[in-house]
Design an enzyme around this catalytic site. Structure first.
Site, PDB file in Angstrom:
ATOM      1  N   HIS A  20       0.798  -1.219   0.000  1.00 28.04           N
ATOM      2  CA  HIS A  20       0.000   0.000   0.000  1.00 28.04           C
ATOM      3  C   HIS A  20       0.838   1.280   0.000  1.00 28.04           C
ATOM      4  O   HIS A  20       2.003   1.267   0.343  1.00 28.04           O
ATOM      5  CB  HIS A  20      -0.918   0.038   1.208  1.00 28.04           C
ATOM      6  CG  HIS A  20      -0.200   0.138   2.516  1.00 28.04           C
ATOM      7  ND1 HIS A  20       0.478   1.268   2.919  1.00 28.04           N
ATOM      8  CD2 HIS A  20      -0.043  -0.744   3.505  1.00 28.04           C
ATOM      9  CE1 HIS A  20       0.996   1.078   4.107  1.00 28.04           C
ATOM     10  NE2 HIS A  20       0.698  -0.149   4.473  1.00 28.04           N
ATOM     11  N   ARG A  38       0.271   6.698   4.188  1.00 26.21           N
ATOM     12  CA  ARG A  38      -0.888   6.909   5.050  1.00 26.21           C
ATOM     13  C   ARG A  38      -0.506   7.749   6.262  1.00 26.21           C
ATOM     14  O   ARG A  38       0.658   8.045   6.507  1.00 26.21           O
ATOM     15  CB  ARG A  38      -1.436   5.555   5.535  1.00 26.21           C
ATOM     16  CG  ARG A  38      -0.392   4.748   6.312  1.00 26.21           C
ATOM     17  CD  ARG A  38      -1.035   3.638   7.135  1.00 26.21           C
ATOM     18  NE  ARG A  38      -0.069   2.711   7.693  1.00 26.21           N
ATOM     19  CZ  ARG A  38       0.670   2.932   8.771  1.00 26.21           C
ATOM     20  NH1 ARG A  38       0.592   4.081   9.404  1.00 26.21           N
ATOM     21  NH2 ARG A  38       1.517   2.013   9.217  1.00 26.21           N
ATOM     22  N   THR A  80      -1.015   5.024  12.351  1.00 25.95           N
ATOM     23  CA  THR A  80      -2.139   4.268  12.919  1.00 25.95           C
ATOM     24  C   THR A  80      -2.506   4.856  14.267  1.00 25.95           C
ATOM     25  O   THR A  80      -1.796   5.662  14.842  1.00 25.95           O
ATOM     26  CB  THR A  80      -1.768   2.789  13.105  1.00 25.95           C
ATOM     27  OG1 THR A  80      -0.635   2.710  13.978  1.00 25.95           O
ATOM     28  CG2 THR A  80      -1.425   2.142  11.761  1.00 25.95           C
ATOM     29  N   HIS A 114      -1.192  -5.451   3.531  1.00 24.42           N
ATOM     30  CA  HIS A 114      -0.424  -4.664   4.510  1.00 24.42           C
ATOM     31  C   HIS A 114       1.039  -5.103   4.521  1.00 24.42           C
ATOM     32  O   HIS A 114       1.375  -6.214   4.124  1.00 24.42           O
ATOM     33  CB  HIS A 114      -1.015  -4.841   5.911  1.00 24.42           C
ATOM     34  CG  HIS A 114      -2.457  -4.440   6.017  1.00 24.42           C
ATOM     35  ND1 HIS A 114      -2.848  -3.149   6.285  1.00 24.42           N
ATOM     36  CD2 HIS A 114      -3.606  -5.160   5.893  1.00 24.42           C
ATOM     37  CE1 HIS A 114      -4.180  -3.094   6.331  1.00 24.42           C
ATOM     38  NE2 HIS A 114      -4.661  -4.296   6.095  1.00 24.42           N
ATOM     39  N   ASP A 115       1.891  -4.227   5.048  1.00 24.94           N
ATOM     40  CA  ASP A 115       3.327  -4.507   5.021  1.00 24.94           C
ATOM     41  C   ASP A 115       3.712  -5.715   5.863  1.00 24.94           C
ATOM     42  O   ASP A 115       4.558  -6.521   5.464  1.00 24.94           O
ATOM     43  CB  ASP A 115       4.142  -3.280   5.452  1.00 24.94           C
ATOM     44  CG  ASP A 115       3.734  -2.736   6.805  1.00 24.94           C
ATOM     45  OD1 ASP A 115       2.622  -3.023   7.283  1.00 24.94           O
ATOM     46  OD2 ASP A 115       4.531  -1.977   7.400  1.00 24.94           O
TER      47      ASP A 115
END
Length: 469
Positions: free
Chosen positions: A106, A109, A112, A372-373
């Site tokens: 992705h 961003r 989190t 996700h990573d």
């Protein structure tokens, strides 16, 4: 024209013990008896994406140029998993007569929610200082927190849009109205938006000739089998001890400098990674260098990167005994695509989805998955990529190390697996090549499918260890 979508894409073909080499690029033979050979190559794309919707048109610009959707910060290649995507090596097209496949993470961003709380707690210490003795901190007098939580940022959206365009420009010859990319996404909002953004870039690069859609969204719930997220191993124990040893070493001069410059801040070693990550998060959001970047030297960011390398190694990488098993389900889906056979797996796969030709087709030339990573790191391990002869040293970074997170899973990072049909001396065959961020990966095995013993045996007993007895 019927809209079609991309599916789960880590495509590595089935190989026999025959290798074809051209200009140093290694390909591994795939027996053609496992599936009918299409006019070119099956391309599997696996994307781990944290991007927002695109905000400009790429047009037909060559995508290697999109690799330079780069920010101005000198330190950006040392931000670990928060680094923007870049080509680690210049992309080398396959030899004449061959075609290709891909996997990706992705885009950029916000932090989190957990990271955001930790960062803000450390930041408050600096904001509450009684006096600043360094001009580099003066911006804090009027600073206000303005970052969101976990969502894609516009820069990340652009990364995903351009990635979709790149896939079309590289592999558009594999596409027609009946073989549009099949796209899947894990159910997180930023992941789904990334997948949508990728399809928009693909459509744009095709001149709106093709319009792939997101066909499958796998829920990110505790009760949902999901090969695109790492939540199905509750017994997995993550160790941060090794990373913290390194953190406490490299952060000593930084702690002293900040406490001298911000009187009364009482900054501690554990505050440093969060404050350094603000450089990355603000830069990808603002699309200009954050003033937090100027608080640290390039050498300190290099040390910060190693801290992130250690965290990932012991989270879902080789350093966690139950790390790579979390990528087994995805690898078995990949093997199914490569062989054109139903999925054989007893780990994380969703048997309802994977048994249907509607939600898991085996006849496409391009598949794209968004995840996700941490899951991508587990997939690397399950595939046997980037093997480490010994654990990384928590007191000294090896400048020649191959386990470098910014090169493995940056924002919009990607793994490309090219399944190719080659002809040489009148003999044709199917071969495979794997690239991570355009760097060709050396494969220590010749027969790819046979080499995947760990995945084909469902983690060799490790998956059962994921759950309480």
């Amino acid at each position: 024209m019927t809209n079609k979508t991309t599916e789960y894409p880590l495509a590595l073909p089935f190989a026999t013990k025959i290798a074809y080499e051209d200009s140093g690029s290694k390909y591994y033979r795939i027996p053609s008896s496992y599936f009918s050979v299409r006019k070119a190559v099956s391309i599997s794309l696996a994307f781990l994406i944290v991007v927002l919707f695109e905000r400009f048109r790429l047009g037909s610009r060559l995508v290697s140029e999109h690799n330079s959707l780069v920010l101005s910060s000198e330190s950006q290649r040392f931000w670990g998993q928060y680094s923007p995507y870049y080509s680690v090596e210049e992309y080398e097209p396959p030899p004449s007569g061959c075609s290709v496949t891909q996997l990706q993470r992705h885009g950029a961003r916000y932090p989190t929610s957990g990271s955001s709380k930790e960062i803000q707690a450390s930041l408050r210490k600096l904001l509450n200082a009684s006096r600043y003795n360094d001009m580099k901190l003066e911006f804090l007098r009027s600073y206000q927190w303005h970052l969101g939580e976990a969502d894609l940022v516009p820069f990340g959206a652009t990364q995903s849009f351009q990635s979709g365009a790149e896939i079309y420009l590289r592999y558009g010859h594999l596409i027609d109205d009946d073989t549009l990319p099949f796209v899947r996404a894990s159910g997180g909002d930023r992941v789904v938006k990334s997948a949508v953004n990728w399809t928009a870039g693909f459509s744009d690069a095709s001149g709106q000739l093709y319009h792939p859609i997101v066909s499958v969204i796998i829920p990110e719930t505790e009760m949902s089998n999901n090969t695109l997220e790492d939540h199905m191993c509750p017994n997995s124990r993550v160790s941060e001890d090794e990373a913290n040893v390194w953190r406490d070493m490299f952060s000593v001069p930084i702690v002293h400098r900040l406490n001298t410059a911000a009187v009364g801040a009482e900054i501690l070693s554990e505050d440093i990674p969060g404050l350094m990550s603000l450089c990355a998060f603000e830069t990808v959001f603002e699309e200009k260098t954050s003033p937090f970047c100027d608080l640290f030297s390039l050498e300190e960011f290099q040390a910060y990167e190693y801290y992130q390398d250690l965290l990932k190694y012991y989270k879902t990488g080789y350093g966690n005994p139950l790390g790579r098993v979390q990528g087994v389900g995805y690898v078995n889906e990949l093997l199914a695509r490569l062989r054109g056979r139903p999925v054989e797996d007893r780990t994380q796969t969703n048997s309802t989805l994977d048994s249907s030709p509607i939600t898991f087709p085996l006849d496409r030339t391009v598949y794209a998955d968004f995840s996700h990573d941490n899951e991508m790191v587990a997939i690397y391990g399950a595939l046997g990529l980037l093997p480490q002869s010994c654990p990384p040293n928590p007191t000294k970074a090896d400048p020649r190390r191959t386990w470098v997170v910014s090169r493995l899973v940056p924002f919009s990072g990607r793994m490309i697996t090219e399944k190719v049909q080659c002809s040489e001396g009148g003999t044709s065959g199917d071969f495979v090549r794997i690239l991570i961020n355009d760097a060709i990966q050396p494969l220590e095995f010749c027969a790819f499918v046979e080499s995947q013993v760990y995945a084909r045996h469902n983690g060799a007993g490790d998956f059962e260890k994921c759950f309480p007895e």
